[in-house]
Design a protein around this motif. Structure first.
Motif, PDB file in Angstrom:
ATOM      1  N   ARG A   1      -3.482   5.314 -16.482  1.00  0.00           N
ATOM      2  CA  ARG A   1      -3.162   4.048 -17.148  1.00  0.00           C
ATOM      3  C   ARG A   1      -1.715   4.037 -17.639  1.00  0.00           C
ATOM      4  O   ARG A   1      -0.991   3.048 -17.465  1.00  0.00           O
ATOM      5  N   CYS A   2      -1.293   5.127 -18.243  1.00  0.00           N
ATOM      6  CA  CYS A   2       0.072   5.191 -18.773  1.00  0.00           C
ATOM      7  C   CYS A   2       1.117   5.170 -17.671  1.00  0.00           C
ATOM      8  O   CYS A   2       2.137   4.478 -17.778  1.00  0.00           O
ATOM      9  N   LEU A   3       0.874   5.934 -16.623  1.00  0.00           N
ATOM     10  CA  LEU A   3       1.888   6.050 -15.577  1.00  0.00           C
ATOM     11  C   LEU A   3       2.145   4.725 -14.882  1.00  0.00           C
ATOM     12  O   LEU A   3       3.267   4.462 -14.439  1.00  0.00           O
ATOM     13  N   ALA A   4       1.150   3.858 -14.802  1.00  0.00           N
ATOM     14  CA  ALA A   4       1.381   2.541 -14.220  1.00  0.00           C
ATOM     15  C   ALA A   4       2.430   1.775 -15.019  1.00  0.00           C
ATOM     16  O   ALA A   4       3.322   1.118 -14.455  1.00  0.00           O
ATOM     17  N   HIS A   5       2.350   1.844 -16.351  1.00  0.00           N
ATOM     18  CA  HIS A   5       3.348   1.181 -17.201  1.00  0.00           C
ATOM     19  C   HIS A   5       4.700   1.896 -17.127  1.00  0.00           C
ATOM     20  O   HIS A   5       5.758   1.249 -17.109  1.00  0.00           O
TER      21      HIS A   5
ATOM     22  N   VAL B   1      11.320  -8.107 -21.544  1.00  0.00           N
ATOM     23  CA  VAL B   1      10.566  -8.021 -22.800  1.00  0.00           C
ATOM     24  C   VAL B   1       9.286  -7.209 -22.599  1.00  0.00           C
ATOM     25  O   VAL B   1       8.775  -6.615 -23.540  1.00  0.00           O
ATOM     26  N   GLY B   2       8.789  -7.157 -21.403  1.00  0.00           N
ATOM     27  CA  GLY B   2       7.495  -6.517 -21.187  1.00  0.00           C
ATOM     28  C   GLY B   2       7.564  -5.020 -21.047  1.00  0.00           C
ATOM     29  O   GLY B   2       8.622  -4.434 -20.797  1.00  0.00           O
ATOM     30  N   VAL B   3       6.407  -4.378 -21.249  1.00  0.00           N
ATOM     31  CA  VAL B   3       6.258  -2.949 -20.930  1.00  0.00           C
ATOM     32  C   VAL B   3       5.015  -2.805 -20.065  1.00  0.00           C
ATOM     33  O   VAL B   3       4.105  -2.104 -20.400  1.00  0.00           O
TER      34      VAL B   3
END
Length: 402
Positions: free
Chosen positions: A342-346, A400-402
């Protein structure tokens, strides 16, 4: 308020030992403590030094929502300032993007990172959270087992040991968590070949926008921090000492690159701090190695070109807290298995945009045909950003997004 200083080599314990009291570590500590998970934060600095670390100050809309959702946004709501405009200054003129009205129509909140850290720390301590200041983590042992041990030393150099069920490495790219990774861990690295002189100036902002200036002499950036303090960046050659230029020379270079002759002089003031930053990025895969989990700069280092570092740290801390609570409080072992993916996608999406910004803002080195080709591509990107609404919407969403 509860703090702890180890005075002997006696082993202490917690369900989760968190290494590092930055945005990732303190957000994680607050969320775990709120769910009744026994945790402790180990921080090598003292409290005063922790609050003096001047870092980035642009919080994304999702970061603000995350902090609000968990009752951690009182300070930034009182003192943070919404911001939604950036200005590009180029040899073809200047143009402004009201990115707050583009894309998803989301704003940044300008709030110095050291103030956010102070807020998170105060909230954590006031709630009874445990932290051990002056404790430097040295290594994580037996991370592939069910009871890892953190070897540390206190401010007096005395050894200390902390046993845990899980260790959350939030202590940066040079911390104990990364040093303790197994040989199977993958480290993806990229040196962007660009260096910045980062400046903190005791001077009011000169623009009502974030300023990005491209110039044949190099990039310059303007980012307001408070009504009295402004952060600037000056591109410099690799290896340039932070004190290579006098204050007057720094301001002259900023005036030149920000095109003060065309748009008005910058508001000068005393330079409070200088730091040379070599723009580089890296990502560790996976982010879980047995009982050792990574978040913040320990998970991935991102260049400051798009202000993503603190925002990724808060997002990762929330995802890690969710996974740890799922495992420790509800017996859901699959929660931690999903954390890394999940984290690596962001992380990779943020890395891609950061790299895009670097290529947008910095001229290609050299004068050969290939350099001319890449420089022409960069100018085309700027022209598209100036004229294409679809490109502007894409920029706003990713900026603005992460």
């Amino acid at each position: 308020m509860t703090t702890r200083q180890n005075s002997s080599a006696d082993q202490e314990s917690a369900a989760v030992v968190i290494l590092g009291a930055g945005p990732a570590g303190l957000t994680l500590g607050n969320l775990l403590h709120a769910h009744g998970i026994d945790c402790v934060v180990l921080e090598r600095s003292d409290r005063a030094a922790l609050g003096a670390r001047a870092r980035a100050g642009f919080l994304a809309a999702n970061t603000v929502r995350t902090l609000e959702r968990h009752g951690l946004a009182d300070g930034l709501r009182r003192h943070g300032r919404p911001h939604g405009v950036c200005e590009f200054r180029t040899d073809g003129g200047r143009f402004r993007l009201d990115y707050g009205s583009l894309g998803r129509r989301e704003l940044h909140t300008v709030y110095p990172q050291q103030d956010l850290v102070a807020d998170l720390l105060t909230h954590y301590l006031d709630a009874g959270g445990r932290i051990s200041f002056g404790t430097e983590a040295l290594a994580v042992h037996d991370a592939d087992g069910v009871r890892p041990v953190v070897a540390a030393r206190d401010a007096h150099g005395r050894p200390a040991r902390w046993q845990a069920r899980y260790v959350a490495g939030c202590d940066g790219r040079h911390g104990a968590a990364r040093r303790s990774l197994p040989p199977t861990a993958l480290r993806h690295q990229c040196d962007h070949g660009v260096s910045w002189l980062g400046l903190l100036a005791e001077a009011p902002p000169s623009l009502d926008a974030v300023g990005y200036a491209t110039h044949r002499s190099g990039f310059a950036g303007h980012m307001a921090r408070t009504p009295e303090v402004t952060r600037y960046y000056l591109q410099c050659e690799r290896g340039t000492p932070a004190d290579a230029w006098t204050d007057e020379q720094v301001w002259d270079r900023l005036d030149l690159r920000m095109r003060a002759a065309d748009h008005g002089p910058l508001r000068r003031g005393r330079i409070l701090r200088r730091t040379v930053v070599d723009l580089s990025s890296d990502v560790v895969e996976p982010l879980r190695h047995g009982s050792l989990l990574l978040a913040g700069d320990a998970a991935s280092l991102i260049s400051p070109s798009a202000a993503k570092g603190a925002n990724l740290a808060v997002l990762e801390a929330e995802l890690l807290a969710e996974a740890l609570v799922g495992d420790l409080a509800h017996g859901d072992a699959t929660a931690l298995e999903r954390y890394s993916r999940r984290c690596l996608a962001h992380i990779w999406r943020a890395q891609e945009f950061s790299r895009w910004m670097i290529r947008l803002l910095h001229a290609a080195p050299g004068t050969d045909g290939e350099s001319f080709f890449h420089e022409s591509l960069r100018r085309s990107r700027l022209d598209s950003l100036r004229t294409s609404r679809a490109h502007q919407d894409w920029f706003a969403e990713n900026y603005v997004g992460v």
